[in-house]
Design a protein around this motif. Structure first.
Motif, PDB file in Angstrom:
ATOM      1  N   GLY A 203       0.818  -1.208   0.000  1.00 46.29           N
ATOM      2  CA  GLY A 203       0.000   0.000   0.000  1.00 46.29           C
ATOM      3  C   GLY A 203       0.851   1.258   0.000  1.00 46.29           C
ATOM      4  O   GLY A 203       0.528   2.244  -0.676  1.00 46.29           O
ATOM      5  N   SER A 204       1.950   1.234   0.729  1.00 43.65           N
ATOM      6  CA  SER A 204       2.863   2.378   0.762  1.00 43.65           C
ATOM      7  C   SER A 204       3.518   2.579  -0.601  1.00 43.65           C
ATOM      8  O   SER A 204       3.664   3.704  -1.089  1.00 43.65           O
ATOM      9  N   LEU A 205       3.927   1.472  -1.206  1.00 49.52           N
ATOM     10  CA  LEU A 205       4.554   1.512  -2.526  1.00 49.52           C
ATOM     11  C   LEU A 205       3.604   2.124  -3.557  1.00 49.52           C
ATOM     12  O   LEU A 205       3.992   3.014  -4.333  1.00 49.52           O
ATOM     13  N   GLU A 206       2.362   1.643  -3.575  1.00 49.38           N
ATOM     14  CA  GLU A 206       1.401   2.156  -4.553  1.00 49.38           C
ATOM     15  C   GLU A 206       1.058   3.621  -4.288  1.00 49.38           C
ATOM     16  O   GLU A 206       0.789   4.386  -5.219  1.00 49.38           O
ATOM     17  N   SER A 207       1.102   4.027  -3.033  1.00 48.06           N
ATOM     18  CA  SER A 207       0.894   5.437  -2.717  1.00 48.06           C
ATOM     19  C   SER A 207       2.013   6.289  -3.301  1.00 48.06           C
ATOM     20  O   SER A 207       1.767   7.343  -3.887  1.00 48.06           O
ATOM     21  N   ASP A 208       3.256   5.850  -3.149  1.00 46.89           N
ATOM     22  CA  ASP A 208       4.385   6.567  -3.747  1.00 46.89           C
ATOM     23  C   ASP A 208       4.223   6.692  -5.253  1.00 46.89           C
ATOM     24  O   ASP A 208       4.539   7.723  -5.851  1.00 46.89           O
ATOM     25  N   ARG A 209       3.760   5.630  -5.870  1.00 43.10           N
ATOM     26  CA  ARG A 209       3.606   5.627  -7.323  1.00 43.10           C
ATOM     27  C   ARG A 209       2.456   6.523  -7.797  1.00 43.10           C
ATOM     28  O   ARG A 209       2.411   6.927  -8.950  1.00 43.10           O
ATOM     29  N   GLY A 210       1.506   6.771  -6.906  1.00 45.23           N
ATOM     30  CA  GLY A 210       0.327   7.534  -7.290  1.00 45.23           C
ATOM     31  C   GLY A 210      -0.843   6.670  -7.678  1.00 45.23           C
ATOM     32  O   GLY A 210      -1.831   7.166  -8.234  1.00 45.23           O
ATOM     33  N   ASN A 211      -0.778   5.366  -7.358  1.00 44.65           N
ATOM     34  CA  ASN A 211      -1.898   4.443  -7.611  1.00 44.65           C
ATOM     35  C   ASN A 211      -2.742   4.370  -6.335  1.00 44.65           C
ATOM     36  O   ASN A 211      -2.665   3.402  -5.573  1.00 44.65           O
ATOM     37  N   TYR A 212      -3.566   5.390  -6.126  1.00 41.79           N
ATOM     38  CA  TYR A 212      -4.180   5.554  -4.809  1.00 41.79           C
ATOM     39  C   TYR A 212      -5.287   4.558  -4.512  1.00 41.79           C
ATOM     40  O   TYR A 212      -5.450   4.139  -3.365  1.00 41.79           O
ATOM     41  N   GLU A 213      -6.076   4.164  -5.498  1.00 43.73           N
ATOM     42  CA  GLU A 213      -7.134   3.194  -5.228  1.00 43.73           C
ATOM     43  C   GLU A 213      -6.538   1.850  -4.807  1.00 43.73           C
ATOM     44  O   GLU A 213      -7.018   1.212  -3.866  1.00 43.73           O
ATOM     45  N   ARG A 214      -5.511   1.401  -5.503  1.00 45.17           N
ATOM     46  CA  ARG A 214      -4.825   0.158  -5.107  1.00 45.17           C
ATOM     47  C   ARG A 214      -4.217   0.309  -3.728  1.00 45.17           C
ATOM     48  O   ARG A 214      -4.265  -0.600  -2.895  1.00 45.17           O
ATOM     49  N   SER A 215      -3.631   1.478  -3.481  1.00 44.45           N
ATOM     50  CA  SER A 215      -3.023   1.726  -2.179  1.00 44.45           C
ATOM     51  C   SER A 215      -4.051   1.619  -1.063  1.00 44.45           C
ATOM     52  O   SER A 215      -3.811   0.968  -0.037  1.00 44.45           O
ATOM     53  N   LEU A 216      -5.198   2.243  -1.242  1.00 43.78           N
ATOM     54  CA  LEU A 216      -6.243   2.208  -0.221  1.00 43.78           C
ATOM     55  C   LEU A 216      -6.731   0.789   0.034  1.00 43.78           C
ATOM     56  O   LEU A 216      -6.980   0.396   1.178  1.00 43.78           O
ATOM     57  N   SER A 217      -6.842   0.000  -1.023  1.00 44.50           N
ATOM     58  CA  SER A 217      -7.290  -1.381  -0.871  1.00 44.50           C
ATOM     59  C   SER A 217      -6.305  -2.185  -0.028  1.00 44.50           C
ATOM     60  O   SER A 217      -6.692  -2.884   0.923  1.00 44.50           O
ATOM     61  N   PHE A 218      -5.029  -2.086  -0.358  1.00 43.53           N
ATOM     62  CA  PHE A 218      -4.003  -2.811   0.397  1.00 43.53           C
ATOM     63  C   PHE A 218      -3.950  -2.353   1.856  1.00 43.53           C
ATOM     64  O   PHE A 218      -3.887  -3.159   2.778  1.00 43.53           O
ATOM     65  N   LEU A 219      -3.948  -1.038   2.046  1.00 46.19           N
ATOM     66  CA  LEU A 219      -3.773  -0.508   3.395  1.00 46.19           C
ATOM     67  C   LEU A 219      -4.976  -0.797   4.289  1.00 46.19           C
ATOM     68  O   LEU A 219      -4.813  -1.102   5.477  1.00 46.19           O
ATOM     69  N   ASN A 220      -6.171  -0.713   3.738  1.00 44.73           N
ATOM     70  CA  ASN A 220      -7.365  -1.010   4.542  1.00 44.73           C
ATOM     71  C   ASN A 220      -7.368  -2.466   5.006  1.00 44.73           C
ATOM     72  O   ASN A 220      -7.712  -2.765   6.152  1.00 44.73           O
ATOM     73  N   GLU A 221      -6.950  -3.385   4.109  1.00 44.07           N
ATOM     74  CA  GLU A 221      -6.880  -4.786   4.514  1.00 44.07           C
ATOM     75  C   GLU A 221      -5.793  -4.995   5.562  1.00 44.07           C
ATOM     76  O   GLU A 221      -5.963  -5.761   6.513  1.00 44.07           O
ATOM     77  N   ALA A 222      -4.664  -4.284   5.404  1.00 45.95           N
ATOM     78  CA  ALA A 222      -3.583  -4.389   6.393  1.00 45.95           C
ATOM     79  C   ALA A 222      -4.061  -3.927   7.767  1.00 45.95           C
ATOM     80  O   ALA A 222      -3.724  -4.533   8.787  1.00 45.95           O
ATOM     81  N   ASP A 423      -5.433   8.668  -9.920  1.00 47.78           N
ATOM     82  CA  ASP A 423      -6.787   8.791  -9.379  1.00 47.78           C
ATOM     83  C   ASP A 423      -6.804   9.736  -8.178  1.00 47.78           C
ATOM     84  O   ASP A 423      -7.028   9.324  -7.052  1.00 47.78           O
ATOM     85  N   ASN A 424      -6.551  11.002  -8.481  1.00 43.40           N
ATOM     86  CA  ASN A 424      -6.528  12.031  -7.441  1.00 43.40           C
ATOM     87  C   ASN A 424      -7.332  13.243  -7.912  1.00 43.40           C
ATOM     88  O   ASN A 424      -6.848  14.031  -8.736  1.00 43.40           O
ATOM     89  N   PRO A 425      -8.558  13.422  -7.405  1.00 48.25           N
ATOM     90  CA  PRO A 425      -9.382  14.562  -7.831  1.00 48.25           C
ATOM     91  C   PRO A 425      -8.703  15.906  -7.602  1.00 48.25           C
ATOM     92  O   PRO A 425      -8.869  16.824  -8.410  1.00 48.25           O
ATOM     93  N   ARG A 426      -7.923  16.009  -6.552  1.00 45.10           N
ATOM     94  CA  ARG A 426      -7.236  17.264  -6.256  1.00 45.10           C
ATOM     95  C   ARG A 426      -6.219  17.597  -7.354  1.00 45.10           C
ATOM     96  O   ARG A 426      -6.114  18.743  -7.776  1.00 45.10           O
ATOM     97  N   LEU A 427      -5.508  16.592  -7.820  1.00 41.20           N
ATOM     98  CA  LEU A 427      -4.524  16.802  -8.887  1.00 41.20           C
ATOM     99  C   LEU A 427      -5.229  17.146 -10.196  1.00 41.20           C
ATOM    100  O   LEU A 427      -4.769  17.999 -10.952  1.00 41.20           O
ATOM    101  N   HIS A 428      -6.339  16.475 -10.469  1.00 38.43           N
ATOM    102  CA  HIS A 428      -7.096  16.763 -11.698  1.00 38.43           C
ATOM    103  C   HIS A 428      -7.560  18.207 -11.730  1.00 38.43           C
ATOM    104  O   HIS A 428      -7.552  18.844 -12.784  1.00 38.43           O
ATOM    105  N   SER A 429      -7.982  18.726 -10.588  1.00 37.60           N
ATOM    106  CA  SER A 429      -8.442  20.122 -10.542  1.00 37.60           C
ATOM    107  C   SER A 429      -7.300  21.077 -10.813  1.00 37.60           C
ATOM    108  O   SER A 429      -7.490  22.129 -11.420  1.00 37.60           O
TER     109      SER A 429
END
Length: 433
Positions: A203-222, A423-429
């Motif tokens: 989850g930390s790795l995917e957060s660094d990469r900017g893959n936030y949905e995958r990151s949230l999935s991993f981290l929530n399960e952890a 997948d970051n709405p803040r970045l898209h704005s």
């Protein structure tokens, strides 16, 4: 030694290679070569880089020679590992580390594979998680443990490869980290503790990469698994990373909830060496809410604790937050000074957390554009090189936005294309504005 000499020749300014070579000379009893290498390294680093030997380099010169006559029974070795771990947890890291090194040496003399793997794994975790600047020695321990485990105890491979994945995550070698961590999941089978650790790292790795949905999935399960296991530290770590994801995406309510949980768990388990990380992120939440005073208090506490611990990563990120507090207070000169200091702090050892350097660079670029700082173009170039080389997608987009603001038309077009992958709405704005 031959390989270490070649590595030091190929990359003479990489302190990790110098540390490894000096330690090997000392282990072999060749003190003259160790002293000669240390003197050469010290002279070159001073002349070319303007730095003095780090604590890890000095420690390498104190590496004791291997004692082939040392013996101990299995119970004594196990007790030494337990005592070393307890000393580290109590904050006596140097004492604990020396006990664990002795346990590794004695376990090799005994030949018991369980003890050889366990002592190495415990020492490696201490070197990597409790001491900054010792990752290379920790990696060496892990590779030794992996070789022994692959031959005698396949179940232990998961623990070893999870830690190897963590080190590569810190160094932004994400593809290699992901391979180690997936191996750990495969070898770990139904071991919940291993799964919680690996998912937290993924989850930390995917957060660094900017893959936030995958990151949230991993981290929530952890978090769920850690909570069921009553593993407070693993839960605190995963919650802190969840808080970071929500902070970066602009969901301040969710960020507050997870970071408060992380801080509470760390305090409850007396994990003071970790506390500056969630505390800093919590300060950034207050800064995003416009609470400059509250942010300053939290960030000041985090920075003071990080300095007391001597942790370059925690010092760097908390200093970044304090720089943004100074900017909010209308003191750009102080903000630029602190940001420069923050980068120096987080990169002062040979094994930094690479994402953090990019995060601080992004702040330098942002304020540099705002105030027309003369180094802004150099900062933007550095951020673009770092983010694109390591595939940190959000930071790549942000670097392109900084470039576009400086008049680089191609950067604006590239940012529009690449932001679709984040997948970051803040970045898209930010891109659409």
């Amino acid at each position: 030694i031959e390989y270490a000499v070649r590595a030091a020749q190929i990359s003479p300014f990489d302190e990790n290679h110098q540390i490894l070579l000096i330690r090997l000379y000392r282990l072999a009893g060749d003190d003259e070569s160790a002293e000669r290498q240390f003197a050469l390294c010290k002279e070159v680093f001073a002349r070319e880089l303007g730095i003095t030997p780090s604590r890890a380099l000095l420690e390498a010169m104190r590496q004791p020679r291997l004692d082939s006559d040392a013996t101990a029974d299995k119970s004594s070795i196990a007790a030494l590992v337990e005592a070393g771990s307890a000393a580290v947890s109590a904050g006596a890291v140097d004492t604990g580390m020396q006990s664990l090194r002795t346990a590794v040496e004695l376990s090799d003399q005994d030949g018991d594979s369980d003890l050889r793997i366990g002592s190495r794994l415990t020492l490696a975790e201490t070197l990597i998680h409790s001491l900054r600047g010792y990752d290379e020695e920790g990696i060496a321990c892990l590779h030794e443990a992996d070789e022994i485990a692959s031959t005698f105890h396949i179940d232990a491979v998961a623990q070893v490869r999870a830690e190897l994945g963590y080190v590569d995550f810190l160094r932004a070698r994400y593809d290699r980290s992901e391979r180690w961590l997936n191996d750990a999941l495969e070898y770990g089978g139904n071991d919940s503790a291993v799964r919680a650790k690996v998912l937290a790292y993924l989850g930390s790795l995917e957060s660094d990469r900017g893959n936030y949905e995958r990151s949230l999935s991993f981290l929530n399960e952890a978090v769920e698994i850690s909570q069921a296991l009553q593993d407070r530290r693993r839960q605190a770590y995963a919650c802190s990373m969840l808080g970071r994801v929500h902070l970066l995406r602009g969901d301040l309510t969710a960020a507050t909830e997870h970071l408060n949980t992380s801080i509470s768990l760390a305090e409850g388990d007396h994990w003071l060496s970790f506390l500056p990380w969630p505390q800093t992120l919590r300060g950034e939440v207050q800064l995003a809410r416009g609470d400059n005073e509250g942010a300053g208090v939290l960030l000041g506490q985090a920075f003071a604790r990080a300095c007391q611990l001597g942790d370059p990563c925690w010092e760097g990120i908390s200093a970044r937050g304090l720089a943004m507090v100074s900017h909010d207070r209308g003191d750009p000169d102080e903000a630029f000074r602190i940001l420069s200091d923050a980068r120096s702090r987080c990169n002062r050892l040979a094994d930094p957390y690479v994402w953090l350097d990019g995060y601080i660079l992004d702040a330098q670029c942002e304020l540099g554009r705002l105030y027309g700082h003369g180094d802004t173009h150099a900062w933007v170039d550095a951020l673009q090189e770092l983010a694109s080389r390591t595939a940190m997608k959000e930071l790549t987009v942000r670097s392109l936005l900084h470039g576009a603001a400086l008049g680089r038309e191609a950067d604006a077009a590239a940012a529009i294309l690449l932001v679709a992958e984040v997948d970051n709405p803040r970045l898209h704005s930010l891109v659409s504005s």
